[in-house]
Scaffold this active site. Structure first.
Site, PDB file in Angstrom:
ATOM      1  N   GLY A 284      -4.078 -14.659  -6.967  1.00 24.10           N
ATOM      2  CA  GLY A 284      -4.713 -15.191  -8.162  1.00 24.10           C
ATOM      3  C   GLY A 284      -5.077 -16.661  -8.057  1.00 24.10           C
TER       4      GLY A 284
ATOM      5  N   TYR B 158     -13.554  -7.289  -4.963  1.00 21.33           N
ATOM      6  CA  TYR B 158     -14.677  -7.138  -4.020  1.00 21.33           C
ATOM      7  C   TYR B 158     -16.009  -7.040  -4.757  1.00 21.33           C
ATOM      8  CZ  TYR B 158     -10.944  -6.112  -0.665  1.00 21.33           C
ATOM      9  OH  TYR B 158      -9.820  -6.162   0.113  1.00 21.33           O
TER      10      TYR B 158
ATOM     11  N   GLU C 105       0.809  -1.222   0.000  1.00 23.72           N
ATOM     12  CA  GLU C 105       0.000   0.000   0.000  1.00 23.72           C
ATOM     13  C   GLU C 105       0.842   1.272   0.000  1.00 23.72           C
ATOM     14  OE1 GLU C 105      -2.660  -0.485   3.359  1.00 23.72           O
ATOM     15  OE2 GLU C 105      -4.049  -1.676   2.149  1.00 23.72           O
TER      16      GLU C 105
ATOM     17  N   GLY D 228      -7.158 -17.804  -5.477  1.00 22.80           N
ATOM     18  CA  GLY D 228      -8.405 -17.947  -4.733  1.00 22.80           C
ATOM     19  C   GLY D 228      -8.270 -17.852  -3.227  1.00 22.80           C
TER      20      GLY D 228
ATOM     21  N   GLU E 211     -10.241  -5.242   9.029  1.00 26.64           N
ATOM     22  CA  GLU E 211      -9.247  -4.173   8.988  1.00 26.64           C
ATOM     23  C   GLU E 211      -8.227  -4.413   7.881  1.00 26.64           C
ATOM     24  OE1 GLU E 211      -7.188  -0.697   9.935  1.00 26.64           O
ATOM     25  OE2 GLU E 211      -9.172  -1.321  10.579  1.00 26.64           O
TER      26      GLU E 211
END
Length: 161
Positions: A96, A134, A30, A98, A86
């Site tokens: 990739g 998502y 991130e 699963g 969180e």
């Protein structure tokens, strides 16, 4: 990935170093490495002594390949607890396959077993691969809500009001 290819286990105190390692890898992904001030001692205190969060590992071929850190929140409208995710992270070389989907499915099962009304999380706006993932699960993006935060000095100043 076949469902039998992944198992789950709840983290114990002995996993504190592994939890911190996953947190640091997530922060690197991130671009937030400099924001990590968590230590093993802090994680042990807040996760295991104070029981303020739980950690679930996805395990494949004898290795922890992903983790989810979550805790309970509460919906006044639903009148019941929910689970707030969180952090969810899968090791880069294991993506990739699963495992992220499996972790979310396991969290949904936990929420259902506990009678929770919802499972919620946030995602960085720039993280298109995660957003697409998502949405593919049927998750609803909460466009009418914006997150806010008090932390550090602003939190201390607010406490003095």
């Amino acid at each position: 990935m076949d469902k039998t290819d992944v198992t789950f286990r709840t983290a114990g105190r002995e996993d504190t170093g592994l939890i911190l390692d996953f947190i640091k890898k997530l922060a690197d992904y991130e671009h937030m490495t400099e924001d990590v001030v968590a230590t093993e001692e802090l994680l042990r205190e807040w996760i295991f002594d104070k029981k303020k969060a739980e950690v679930l590992f996805a395990v494949a071929e004898g290795q922890e390949v992903g983790f989810a850190l979550f805790f309970h929140n509460f919906s006044t409208f639903l009148g019941r607890a929910g689970i707030y995710l969180e952090d969810l992270f899968v090791l880069e070389d294991k993506r990739g396959r699963g495992y992220g989907r499996a972790l979310l499915a396991q969290l949904a099962r936990i929420a259902t077993m506990r009678g929770c009304g919802r499972l919620e999380w946030s995602c960085l706006d720039w993280n298109e691969p995660s957003i697409e993932f998502y949405l593919s699960l049927g998750a609803e993006q909460m466009k009418e809500w914006s997150g806010y935060r008090l932390a550090g000095d602003t939190l201390r100043r607010a406490a003095e009001l």
